[in-house]
Design a protein around this motif. Structure first.
Motif, PDB file in Angstrom:
ATOM      1  N   ASP A 111       0.795  -1.340  -0.109  1.00 18.24           N
ATOM      2  CA  ASP A 111      -0.008   0.103   0.091  1.00 18.24           C
ATOM      3  C   ASP A 111       0.815   1.420   0.146  1.00 18.24           C
ATOM      4  O   ASP A 111       0.491   2.368  -0.512  1.00 18.24           O
ATOM      5  CB  ASP A 111      -0.877  -0.020   1.298  1.00 18.24           C
ATOM      6  N   GLU A 112       2.160   1.355   0.611  1.00 20.53           N
ATOM      7  CA  GLU A 112       2.939   2.266   0.675  1.00 20.53           C
ATOM      8  C   GLU A 112       3.275   2.550  -0.814  1.00 20.53           C
ATOM      9  O   GLU A 112       3.517   3.693  -1.166  1.00 20.53           O
ATOM     10  CB  GLU A 112       4.036   1.885   1.584  1.00 20.53           C
ATOM     11  N   ASP A 113       3.822   1.502  -1.171  1.00 11.74           N
ATOM     12  CA  ASP A 113       4.436   1.710  -2.727  1.00 11.74           C
ATOM     13  C   ASP A 113       3.297   2.406  -3.456  1.00 11.74           C
ATOM     14  O   ASP A 113       3.727   3.193  -4.293  1.00 11.74           O
ATOM     15  CB  ASP A 113       4.855   0.367  -3.459  1.00 11.74           C
ATOM     16  N   LEU A 114       1.954   1.997  -3.405  1.00  6.88           N
ATOM     17  CA  LEU A 114       1.138   2.471  -4.373  1.00  6.88           C
ATOM     18  C   LEU A 114       0.619   3.676  -4.006  1.00  6.88           C
ATOM     19  O   LEU A 114       0.463   4.630  -5.105  1.00  6.88           O
ATOM     20  CB  LEU A 114      -0.320   1.567  -3.898  1.00  6.88           C
ATOM     21  N   LYS A 115       0.974   4.377  -2.674  1.00  6.94           N
ATOM     22  CA  LYS A 115       0.726   5.627  -2.480  1.00  6.94           C
ATOM     23  C   LYS A 115       1.664   6.585  -3.246  1.00  6.94           C
ATOM     24  O   LYS A 115       1.346   7.756  -3.533  1.00  6.94           O
ATOM     25  CB  LYS A 115       0.907   5.789  -1.140  1.00  6.94           C
ATOM     26  N   GLN A 116       2.789   5.740  -3.501  1.00  7.67           N
ATOM     27  CA  GLN A 116       3.929   6.695  -4.161  1.00  7.67           C
ATOM     28  C   GLN A 116       3.813   6.843  -5.433  1.00  7.67           C
ATOM     29  O   GLN A 116       4.612   7.605  -6.110  1.00  7.67           O
ATOM     30  CB  GLN A 116       5.410   5.850  -3.746  1.00  7.67           C
ATOM     31  N   ILE A 117       2.986   6.149  -6.187  1.00  8.62           N
ATOM     32  CA  ILE A 117       2.849   6.324  -7.772  1.00  8.62           C
ATOM     33  C   ILE A 117       1.850   7.129  -8.242  1.00  8.62           C
ATOM     34  O   ILE A 117       0.827   7.366  -7.737  1.00  8.62           O
ATOM     35  CB  ILE A 117       2.430   4.682  -8.163  1.00  8.62           C
ATOM     36  N   ASN A 118       2.288   8.270  -8.838  1.00  6.33           N
ATOM     37  CA  ASN A 118       1.473   9.217  -9.292  1.00  6.33           C
ATOM     38  C   ASN A 118       1.223   9.203 -11.041  1.00  6.33           C
ATOM     39  O   ASN A 118       0.674  10.036 -11.557  1.00  6.33           O
ATOM     40  CB  ASN A 118       1.931  10.613  -8.872  1.00  6.33           C
ATOM     41  N   LYS A 119       1.973   8.268 -11.512  1.00 10.23           N
ATOM     42  CA  LYS A 119       1.767   8.005 -12.993  1.00 10.23           C
ATOM     43  C   LYS A 119       2.178   6.626 -13.365  1.00 10.23           C
ATOM     44  O   LYS A 119       3.046   5.908 -12.931  1.00 10.23           O
ATOM     45  CB  LYS A 119       2.841   9.150 -13.786  1.00 10.23           C
ATOM     46  N   ILE A 120       1.377   6.536 -14.226  1.00 13.20           N
ATOM     47  CA  ILE A 120       1.649   4.944 -14.921  1.00 13.20           C
ATOM     48  C   ILE A 120       2.160   5.129 -16.476  1.00 13.20           C
ATOM     49  O   ILE A 120       1.484   5.703 -17.050  1.00 13.20           O
ATOM     50  CB  ILE A 120       0.338   3.986 -14.759  1.00 13.20           C
ATOM     51  N   MET A 121       3.097   4.339 -16.882  1.00 15.33           N
ATOM     52  CA  MET A 121       3.499   4.474 -18.167  1.00 15.33           C
ATOM     53  C   MET A 121       3.558   3.096 -18.677  1.00 15.33           C
ATOM     54  O   MET A 121       4.084   2.097 -18.005  1.00 15.33           O
ATOM     55  CB  MET A 121       5.067   4.984 -18.286  1.00 15.33           C
ATOM     56  N   ILE A 122       3.325   2.932 -20.048  1.00 10.70           N
ATOM     57  CA  ILE A 122       3.120   1.671 -20.427  1.00 10.70           C
ATOM     58  C   ILE A 122       4.033   1.779 -21.724  1.00 10.70           C
ATOM     59  O   ILE A 122       3.690   2.526 -22.769  1.00 10.70           O
ATOM     60  CB  ILE A 122       1.661   1.151 -20.876  1.00 10.70           C
ATOM     61  N   THR A 123       4.679   0.552 -21.792  1.00  9.94           N
ATOM     62  CA  THR A 123       5.664   0.721 -23.155  1.00  9.94           C
ATOM     63  C   THR A 123       5.893  -0.833 -23.578  1.00  9.94           C
ATOM     64  O   THR A 123       5.660  -1.792 -23.114  1.00  9.94           O
ATOM     65  CB  THR A 123       7.204   1.232 -22.832  1.00  9.94           C
ATOM     66  N   ALA A 124       6.009  -0.723 -25.038  1.00  9.32           N
ATOM     67  CA  ALA A 124       6.060  -2.113 -25.611  1.00  9.32           C
ATOM     68  C   ALA A 124       6.335  -1.469 -27.062  1.00  9.32           C
ATOM     69  O   ALA A 124       6.389  -0.574 -27.625  1.00  9.32           O
ATOM     70  CB  ALA A 124       4.694  -2.755 -25.566  1.00  9.32           C
ATOM     71  N   CYS A 125       6.168  -2.560 -28.138  1.00  5.89           N
ATOM     72  CA  CYS A 125       6.280  -2.531 -29.446  1.00  5.89           C
ATOM     73  C   CYS A 125       5.302  -3.418 -30.208  1.00  5.89           C
ATOM     74  O   CYS A 125       4.747  -4.423 -29.684  1.00  5.89           O
ATOM     75  CB  CYS A 125       7.641  -3.028 -30.137  1.00  5.89           C
ATOM     76  N   GLY A 126       4.979  -2.851 -31.464  1.00  6.07           N
ATOM     77  CA  GLY A 126       3.812  -3.608 -32.004  1.00  6.07           C
ATOM     78  C   GLY A 126       2.580  -4.001 -31.475  1.00  6.07           C
ATOM     79  O   GLY A 126       2.018  -2.974 -30.712  1.00  6.07           O
ATOM     80  N   SER A 127       2.207  -5.215 -31.646  1.00  6.18           N
ATOM     81  CA  SER A 127       0.924  -5.536 -31.017  1.00  6.18           C
ATOM     82  C   SER A 127       0.800  -5.260 -29.331  1.00  6.18           C
ATOM     83  O   SER A 127      -0.253  -4.958 -28.846  1.00  6.18           O
ATOM     84  CB  SER A 127       0.593  -6.982 -31.301  1.00  6.18           C
ATOM     85  N   ALA A 128       2.031  -5.663 -29.004  1.00  5.84           N
ATOM     86  CA  ALA A 128       2.101  -5.553 -27.353  1.00  5.84           C
ATOM     87  C   ALA A 128       1.636  -3.984 -27.164  1.00  5.84           C
ATOM     88  O   ALA A 128       1.288  -3.641 -25.901  1.00  5.84           O
ATOM     89  CB  ALA A 128       3.541  -5.764 -26.920  1.00  5.84           C
ATOM     90  N   PHE A 129       2.282  -2.978 -27.887  1.00  3.56           N
ATOM     91  CA  PHE A 129       2.022  -1.769 -27.649  1.00  3.56           C
ATOM     92  C   PHE A 129       0.453  -1.566 -27.869  1.00  3.56           C
ATOM     93  O   PHE A 129      -0.160  -0.604 -27.160  1.00  3.56           O
ATOM     94  CB  PHE A 129       2.669  -0.891 -28.787  1.00  3.56           C
ATOM     95  N   ARG A 153      -8.146   6.572 -12.250  1.00  7.71           N
ATOM     96  CA  ARG A 153      -8.106   8.152 -12.457  1.00  7.71           C
ATOM     97  C   ARG A 153      -6.597   8.439 -11.985  1.00  7.71           C
ATOM     98  O   ARG A 153      -6.427   9.280 -11.076  1.00  7.71           O
ATOM     99  CB  ARG A 153      -8.909   8.625 -11.436  1.00  7.71           C
ATOM    100  N   ILE A 154      -5.776   7.753 -12.559  1.00  2.00           N
ATOM    101  CA  ILE A 154      -4.180   8.181 -12.516  1.00  2.00           C
ATOM    102  C   ILE A 154      -3.721   8.487 -13.766  1.00  2.00           C
ATOM    103  O   ILE A 154      -4.298   7.686 -14.805  1.00  2.00           O
ATOM    104  CB  ILE A 154      -3.296   6.783 -12.109  1.00  2.00           C
ATOM    105  N   PRO A 155      -2.940   9.148 -14.194  1.00  2.00           N
ATOM    106  CA  PRO A 155      -2.341   9.736 -15.382  1.00  2.00           C
ATOM    107  C   PRO A 155      -1.669   8.326 -16.186  1.00  2.00           C
ATOM    108  O   PRO A 155      -0.958   7.756 -15.577  1.00  2.00           O
ATOM    109  CB  PRO A 155      -1.642  10.918 -15.820  1.00  2.00           C
ATOM    110  N   VAL A 156      -2.311   8.011 -17.218  1.00  2.00           N
ATOM    111  CA  VAL A 156      -1.422   6.840 -18.043  1.00  2.00           C
ATOM    112  C   VAL A 156      -0.963   6.998 -19.274  1.00  2.00           C
ATOM    113  O   VAL A 156      -1.885   7.729 -20.088  1.00  2.00           O
ATOM    114  CB  VAL A 156      -2.527   5.381 -17.919  1.00  2.00           C
ATOM    115  N   GLU A 157       0.031   6.911 -19.661  1.00  2.00           N
ATOM    116  CA  GLU A 157       0.565   7.121 -21.003  1.00  2.00           C
ATOM    117  C   GLU A 157       1.102   5.759 -21.341  1.00  2.00           C
ATOM    118  O   GLU A 157       1.793   5.055 -20.953  1.00  2.00           O
ATOM    119  CB  GLU A 157       2.079   8.083 -20.732  1.00  2.00           C
ATOM    120  N   ALA A 158       0.881   5.759 -22.737  1.00  2.00           N
ATOM    121  CA  ALA A 158       1.331   4.489 -23.642  1.00  2.00           C
ATOM    122  C   ALA A 158       2.247   4.943 -24.538  1.00  2.00           C
ATOM    123  O   ALA A 158       2.177   5.974 -25.251  1.00  2.00           O
ATOM    124  CB  ALA A 158       0.181   3.634 -24.182  1.00  2.00           C
TER     125      ALA A 158
END
Ligand code: M6R
Length: 608
Positions: free
Chosen positions: A286-304, A319-324
């Motif tokens: 829970d402590e780790d989760l509180k620290q997260i203010n952004k999620i980034m997703i990275t991959a190539c091709g279909s995985a992207f 309701r957290i900013p997510v970038e792919a």
């Protein structure tokens, strides 16, 4: 890319190596070759083109004597796919044969140095310098020669080495390219992938970067690039050879499409216990989760594209900013990533070079790394802080299907899991979403069963040169994957557009008879999609619409209709890709394409 194999034992090596290469052909199929060692020295055969050419040349392996050897199937990087550039490569004196997967970045300098010493080169490859170095450094001590040689190399390599003076011995070395040792009884193997060896053993040692494996029939010794011996665990795999065979289907791709309900079941079922999503393999406190203010997703091709689905679903629920971001872009764009970022890395193979580089870049900046990976023990799985495996089983067709849908299923599950832990879902909504996730296997089966006429549609559309896909929101994410499937296996030009973007330029390309595949499954935006469909119809397009089962309105505008079963709208990406996979498959079939091994591609993109 490229696939390498090695064998030592008491049986004839070449048929075993040839069989292993056939299992690795998905990694590259520009040329293939085998070298085997017998009393009279190293014998070698190579052939450009697919492995069947080599098979014919060596009579299924019977024509090459010897009980130890190495083999290679190539995806060309340096030099055209000719016999001369095919691996194995021989040293000038004929003492060494070598196969290589990867790229030797400092090969030009090494080549000049060797030429100055009188070495002559027969190929245009980067690889040939390695075999020449081995011969230069060999003075009767093979281990010392290998250590000196790899010490000179920069870049990525999985090497297989055979020495004429060392009967019964093969060497493998790994740096930033996959390499696995298969441990047998009285015989041992190495290969780029377990599928090359699983017919003979289920016991494997996953090599780390910098490690070297020294194989004789009765012994496997692993040492570091400093020559120190290391103890490595043996991993026993649970699936067998049948999982990597066609099982009565004409193509692996069709078999893998049909396997999706089971693959998704294996991925989600063990992770839902008493109505709760349990991600044992994701150790976020829970402590780790509180620290997260952004999620980034990275991959190539279909995985992207699976990551793009994740962006919509995770952002909406958490309701957290997510970038792919494409890994090939992320790695060079000096990203704003720190210890408050959760980086989600998606990869079927776990070996994609750009994805690994992006991951390392973000890790160095402090991000916590969660990998969604199919291949157990792969590089990405080992580099990540946490791993959620997609239990899709081996995926052989170059075009991913079950790899992709299991990634999407994990994305949906992860979104609900994180949203619950962040307190964004009440009990009732959480229970409803978990129940929807549990229906995924039957949902996907129904998406297959609902569409018996895809082959008929493929016969109608296969001879068009340009096909557009349009959709909005999650439908758009599915459009990108549907379009990639079509172009990579049928070679038709196809583009995916966010439907709202059409009028900003692309609509200029719409003309009489131009096929437009319109995904209109997202009910909240259905009216907007109907307007876009009318716009392209008004300009002469033929519209093949993909809509939810029971939608009658669509018949007013579409020329052809594909139905998908209903689920929670956020999860539509899963059923809607199924008919698009089948459409791509049958279009490629109508066009007579090599569906499992499309031209110029390779399954595992281990070079930048
Ligand atoms: O093994 P990965 O999932 O990291 O591979 C990523 C892409 O190379 C892969 O999805 C590729 O786009 C496939 N050919 C798509 O079918």
């Amino acid at each position: 890319m490229c696939g390498i194999v090695g064998f030592t034992g008491s049986q004839q090596a070449a048929p075993i190596l040839l069989d292993g290469l056939k299992k690795l052909e998905y990694r590259g199929y520009d040329s293939a070759g085998i070298a085997a060692l017998c009393d009279s020295g190293i014998h070698m055969e190579k052939a450009s083109g697919k492995i069947k050419n080599l098979d014919a040349k060596i009579d299924g392996g019977k024509a090459l004597e010897g009980n130890c050897g190495i083999g290679h199937t190539r995806w060309a990087t340096h030099g055209a796919p000719t016999d001369e550039n095919a691996h194995p490569h021989l040293s000038n004196g004929g003492d060494f044969a070598l196969v290589h997967n990867g790229i030797i970045e400092n090969y030009a300098a090494l080549r000049e140095e060797l030429i100055a010493k009188g070495v002559t080169f027969k190929s245009e490859t980067d690889t040939e310098v390695v075999v020449q170095l081995l011969e230069q450094y060999y003075d009767g001590d093979l281990k010392a020669a290998v250590l000196k040689t790899v010490g000179r190399l920069e870049g990525a390599y999985a090497l297989g080495i055979l020495c004429a003076h060392e009967p019964g011995r093969v060497i493998a070395a790994r740096q930033a390219a996959p390499l696995i040792v298969g441990v047998g009884v009285g015989e041992n193997y190495f290969g780029s992938d377990v599928t090359a060896m699983v017919a003979h053993t289920k016991n494997f040692i996953y090599l780390e970067d910098g490690e070297i494996a020294d194989l004789t029939p009765d012994k496997v010794t692993i040492y570091t690039d400093l020559g120190e011996e290391v103890e490595k665990p043996i991993t026993r795999i649970t699936w067998d050879v049948a999982a990597a065979e066609k099982g009565g289907y004409d193509h692996f791709m069709l078999k893998e499409i049909m396997e999706q309900p089971n693959a998704i079941k294996s991925t989600i079922e063990p992770r839902i216990q008493n109505g709760e999503i349990v991600l044992d393999d994701f150790h976020l406190t829970d402590e780790d989760l509180k620290q997260i203010n952004k999620i980034m997703i990275t991959a190539c091709g279909s995985a992207f594209y699976a990551g793009s689905v994740g962006k919509y679903v995770i952002e909406r629920l958490c309701r957290i900013p997510v970038e792919a971001d494409l890994a090939s872009e992320l790695r060079y764009r000096d990203p704003l990533v720190d210890e408050h970022t959760l980086l989600v890395v998606v990869s079927q193979s776990g070996e994609t070079a750009d994805t690994i580089a992006a991951m390392k870049e973000c890790k160095a900046r402090g991000a916590r790394i969660l990998a969604i990976v199919n291949v157990v023990g792969s590089t990405i799985a080992r580099l990540a802080d946490d791993v959620i495996y997609t239990w899709a089983g081996p995926e052989i067709a170059v075009a991913t299907t079950k790899g992709y849908t299991t990634q999407v299923a994990v994305m949906d599950m992860l979104a609900v899991y994180l949203a619950r832990r962040l307190g964004r879902l009440d009990d009732a909504e959480y229970a409803r979403l978990v129940d929807e996730i549990q229906q995924f296997p039957s949902l996907v089966q129904r998406a297959i069963d609902l569409n018996p006429n895809i082959q008929g549609l493929a016969k109608k559309y296969y001879n068009h040169n340009n096909i557009f896909f349009i959709g909005r929101n999650l439908d758009y994410a599915a459009c990108m994957e549907g379009s990639l499937k079509l172009k990579e296996i049928s070679y038709l030009h196809s583009e995916a557009y966010a439907a709202g973007e059409l009028k900003h330029g692309t609509i200029a390309l719409i003309e009489e008879d131009r096929p437009v595949i319109a995904l209109a499954c997202y009910e909240a935006l259905f009216d907007k999609m109907m307007s876009n469909i009318k716009e392209v119809k008004a300009r002469g397009a033929q519209v093949l619409a993909v809509v939810l089962e029971g939608n009658r309105q669509i018949f007013a505008e579409a020329d052809d209709v594909i139905f998908i079963p209903k689920t929670e709208p956020m999860f539509n990406s899963l059923p809607e890709i199924i008919p698009l996979q089948l459409f791509a498959y049958y279009v490629a079939r109508e066009n007579g394409c090599d569906i499992d091994k499309p031209k110029n591609l390779a399954k595992s993109v281990t070079v930048e």
